[in-house]
Design a protein around this motif. Sequence first.
Motif, PDB file in Angstrom:
ATOM      1  N   PHE B 262       0.847  -1.202   0.000  1.00  0.00           N
ATOM      2  CA  PHE B 262       0.000   0.000   0.000  1.00  0.00           C
ATOM      3  C   PHE B 262       0.883   1.252   0.000  1.00  0.00           C
ATOM      4  N   ARG B 263       1.990   1.196   0.733  1.00  0.00           N
ATOM      5  CA  ARG B 263       2.900   2.363   0.757  1.00  0.00           C
ATOM      6  C   ARG B 263       3.525   2.582  -0.618  1.00  0.00           C
ATOM      7  N   MET B 264       3.895   1.494  -1.278  1.00  0.00           N
ATOM      8  CA  MET B 264       4.473   1.621  -2.627  1.00  0.00           C
ATOM      9  C   MET B 264       3.441   2.237  -3.573  1.00  0.00           C
ATOM     10  N   GLY B 265       2.204   1.746  -3.488  1.00  0.00           N
ATOM     11  CA  GLY B 265       1.133   2.283  -4.332  1.00  0.00           C
ATOM     12  C   GLY B 265       0.902   3.760  -4.069  1.00  0.00           C
ATOM     13  N   SER B 266       0.891   4.135  -2.794  1.00  0.00           N
ATOM     14  CA  SER B 266       0.632   5.539  -2.447  1.00  0.00           C
ATOM     15  C   SER B 266       1.795   6.431  -2.866  1.00  0.00           C
ATOM     16  N   LEU B 267       3.020   5.928  -2.725  1.00  0.00           N
ATOM     17  CA  LEU B 267       4.187   6.719  -3.147  1.00  0.00           C
ATOM     18  C   LEU B 267       4.103   7.037  -4.643  1.00  0.00           C
ATOM     19  N   ILE B 268       3.786   6.016  -5.427  1.00  0.00           N
ATOM     20  CA  ILE B 268       3.704   6.231  -6.881  1.00  0.00           C
ATOM     21  C   ILE B 268       2.516   7.134  -7.218  1.00  0.00           C
ATOM     22  N   ALA B 269       1.366   6.909  -6.551  1.00  0.00           N
ATOM     23  CA  ALA B 269       0.186   7.746  -6.814  1.00  0.00           C
ATOM     24  C   ALA B 269       0.511   9.216  -6.551  1.00  0.00           C
ATOM     25  N   GLU B 270       1.360   9.461  -5.562  1.00  0.00           N
ATOM     26  CA  GLU B 270       1.719  10.832  -5.194  1.00  0.00           C
ATOM     27  C   GLU B 270       2.784  11.410  -6.135  1.00  0.00           C
ATOM     28  N   ARG B 271       3.871  10.669  -6.310  1.00  0.00           N
ATOM     29  CA  ARG B 271       4.999  11.206  -7.091  1.00  0.00           C
ATOM     30  C   ARG B 271       4.716  11.229  -8.599  1.00  0.00           C
ATOM     31  N   ALA B 272       3.864  10.301  -9.037  1.00  0.00           N
ATOM     32  CA  ALA B 272       3.591  10.228 -10.487  1.00  0.00           C
ATOM     33  C   ALA B 272       2.170  10.700 -10.780  1.00  0.00           C
ATOM     34  N   ALA B 273       1.656  11.574  -9.903  1.00  0.00           N
ATOM     35  CA  ALA B 273       0.231  11.942  -9.946  1.00  0.00           C
ATOM     36  C   ALA B 273      -0.274  12.320 -11.343  1.00  0.00           C
ATOM     37  N   GLY B 274       0.482  13.071 -12.084  1.00  0.00           N
ATOM     38  CA  GLY B 274       0.017  13.516 -13.402  1.00  0.00           C
ATOM     39  C   GLY B 274       0.190  12.472 -14.495  1.00  0.00           C
TER      40      GLY B 274
END
Lengths: 341, 341
Positions: B262-274
């Motif tokens: 879940f942390r990996m998913g959230s990190l990517i969702a945040e850093r790669a948001a666009g």
Amino acid sequence: MTTTTTPTAQITVYDVTLRDGNHALRHQASRELVRDYCQLADVSGVDYVEVGHGNGIGASSALVGFSLETDEVLLTTAREALTRKKLAVHCIPGFATVERDVLPALANGVDLVRIGTHVTEADTGAKHLTAVREAGREAVSVLMMSHMATVERLVEECVKVEGFGAQAVVLMDSAGHFSPADVTARISAIVDAVGIDVGFHAHNNLGVGIANALAALDAGATIVDGSSAALGAGAGNAQLECLAAVLVQEYGVDLGELTPFFRMGSLIAERAAGHLPKTTSSSVISALAGVFSGYAPHVQAIAEELNLEPALLWRELGARKVVAGQESIIREIARDLMDLS
Amino acid sequence: MTTTTTPTAQITVYDVTLRDGNHALRHQASRELVRDYCQLADVSGVDYVEVGHGNGIGASSALVGFSLETDEVLLTTAREALTRKKLAVHCIPGFATVERDVLPALANGVDLVRIGTHVTEADTGAKHLTAVREAGREAVSVLMMSHMATVERLVEECVKVEGFGAQAVVLMDSAGHFSPADVTARISAIVDAVGIDVGFHAHNNLGVGIANALAALDAGATIVDGSSAALGAGAGNAQLECLAAVLVQEYGVDLGELTPFFRMGSLIAERAAGHLPKTTSSSVISALAGVFSGYAPHVQAIAEELNLEPALLWRELGARKVVAGQESIIREIARDLMDLS
């Protein structure tokens, strides 16, 4: 994909974009959106178009949110645009009463009413079902939060609604909790037990919305719900343009051209651009906790406001078996959690 | 979900976020992203972390796009952060040469090299495979655009790569074209024919990425690719946080706690948001046309620039059987289409 050569049983495609999708829009679907979408859907391969507040007719309220448009405006707009396709509504007894909501909806040209109850409380829908049948329209029973019952209990409820006169029964995976194997087990048990059509309504919290819809069809369901651009509560529904492509190419279902489905998907992607559902770590957590996926915006907002870990709040909501319609309780539970910590 | 009680064969979870996801980032993954992601992945249940340019080592170029970071920076950064997990790279002969790219990657601590070729050209990877095996590292063959071969031809190619010394063979559904039934047919035929491990790499163009990954495992595959937040070319890959949840809850696979996923998913969702991939009408159209899903940004941009219907361009690319690495040809085909119209 490899087109199958085996002819497939008739499948009913039920479009929930303008109803479940209204959750994603916080019930702000406009008459223009309803008109434009219905004009496209009218020439597509869908059979029914469901329209209304996310929680169905009569639900616009402070508790679950006010609709931008009245039920009457939504339904008359849709009815005017739908010259070939059937118009349907969702109806939750408790929000909707027969006199105030169901009969006016029928007067506005609704062909089918889905009576939605919590999975173990199908009897609360009997009166509404009877009223719809007596008016000569189609009445379907919907069991919401269906992961909260055992397979045996589910079957009992389905047999019960058949007795009430429901012409079909639809399982809603409101929390997006099921795996394809879960769906197979439930739908096949129900199909064995009842003589009416069986349907499935997926949510995509675990990324298996379409897989679950297909599992339901493989297990004998003949009604499948989908939503353009997946617009729906939480992580959204089985994405209709994908589902249509697989049904046509793989299952040999005759849905006509796929182009109208692509246009419907693109219209929603454009008009609802800021509101498109996403499958995220948070949606997976809520699915595993077994909580109604439409709570996502509330949980996110309250967790941020109180600086609380959303995963903790989801788990506590799951532990307390909170069901749809209890939005006001999320804040209380969040405060309880903070007092504990 | 219902946890299975049947013990499951060992499954290898292969994380392509920092390689296939680099397509979605137009190869601009930074060393900070690689470091932060690998630190999380290192304590997760994944077995391998693949890192690099979207088209693998040695691919940074004007033709397919320049990387923000060199292969050396990406690999040494990942290696430093991965103390428990294995580091892997994708390697396409034609972009990557043994001397210039493969041997330096091994010197930077890469444990496994996946040699990717067009599905019918596995022999072009023999030399690279041999070099990796001779260096005592793991060498795996990857068949890209695998929908472009018949089941029989696929099996032939898999038998061939086993002969070259590949320790496993992975099917890539680069166009996101397969339905679950397609995957079942292919993987089971391959598992019957070879003595090495078989893997599957999904794309989510039709919304069945996870369904296809599960179909592969059900058919006997033991290696499954996933990507956090689905970050990958086109409509993205099988979303890792979802896949992990289903594997743990449904298949009884021991992946430890789900929290790191879940942390990996959230990190990517945040850093790669666009840059998060979406399943859209356009991705369904490209899947049905059978075109590499990584072309989506190019097709979209060129279609807009030339005021051309994207669906037409996808279909023409499909008719001409364009394969990955031919980005420059998209504009020519678009111009041909305009001359015709």
